[in-house]
Motif scaffolding. Structure first.
Motif: not given
Length: 142
Positions: A18-21, A57-61, A83-88
């Motif tokens: 499963v990929t968070d895109n 999903c989740a905000v990382a920073s 986000d936690s998957s590196g999307n910005t």
């Protein structure tokens, strides 16, 4: 797992990735208007506010590229949420710094002159030069 009519079985494994895109969301704080710091042509310690962020999903920073000291005029601050998957995602905010400090002027000494011969006026009077200063820059003295 598969089972035949005699009760024999066989199994295999399957991988599901499963990929968070989906990019996160961000809404920047409102424009900030501040005056220069006392005696300076810049503003420091500017409170930017906090952007509104979200993600499936989740905000990382959440970061920004704001300088520590803002120059006079408009500065664009870019906010980035990851986000936690590196999307910005990004948004921009404007910080406006205004010079609200009046310049200073000290006039030259009083000038005493006599009238020009045969006239009731005096010409070519040397006025001297006032002393001026400003926290940013003196544009003109008239």
């Amino acid at each position: 797992t598969v089972t035949d009519s005699s009760g024999n079985t066989a199994t295999c494994t399957q991988t599901v990735t499963v990929t968070d895109n989906i990019d996160p969301t961000i809404s920047c704080p409102a424009t900030v208007n501040v005056n220069v710091d006392a005696g300076l042509c810049t503003a420091s310690g500017v409170t930017l506010g906090t952007p509104t962020t979200g993600d499936n999903c989740a905000v990382a920073s959440t970061t920004n590229d704001a300088p520590g000291v803002f120059p006079i005029g408009d500065t664009t601050v870019t906010w980035t949420v990851t986000d936690s998957s590196g999307n910005t995602a990004t948004c921009t905010q404007t910080v406006t710094v205004t010079d609200n400090i009046d310049p200073t002027i000290s006039c030259p000494a009083t000038v005493n002159v006599n009238v020009d011969a045969g006239l009731c006026t005096a010409s070519s009077v040397a006025l001297g030069t006032p002393t001026t200063s400003d926290n940013c820059a003196v544009a003109s003295t008239t």
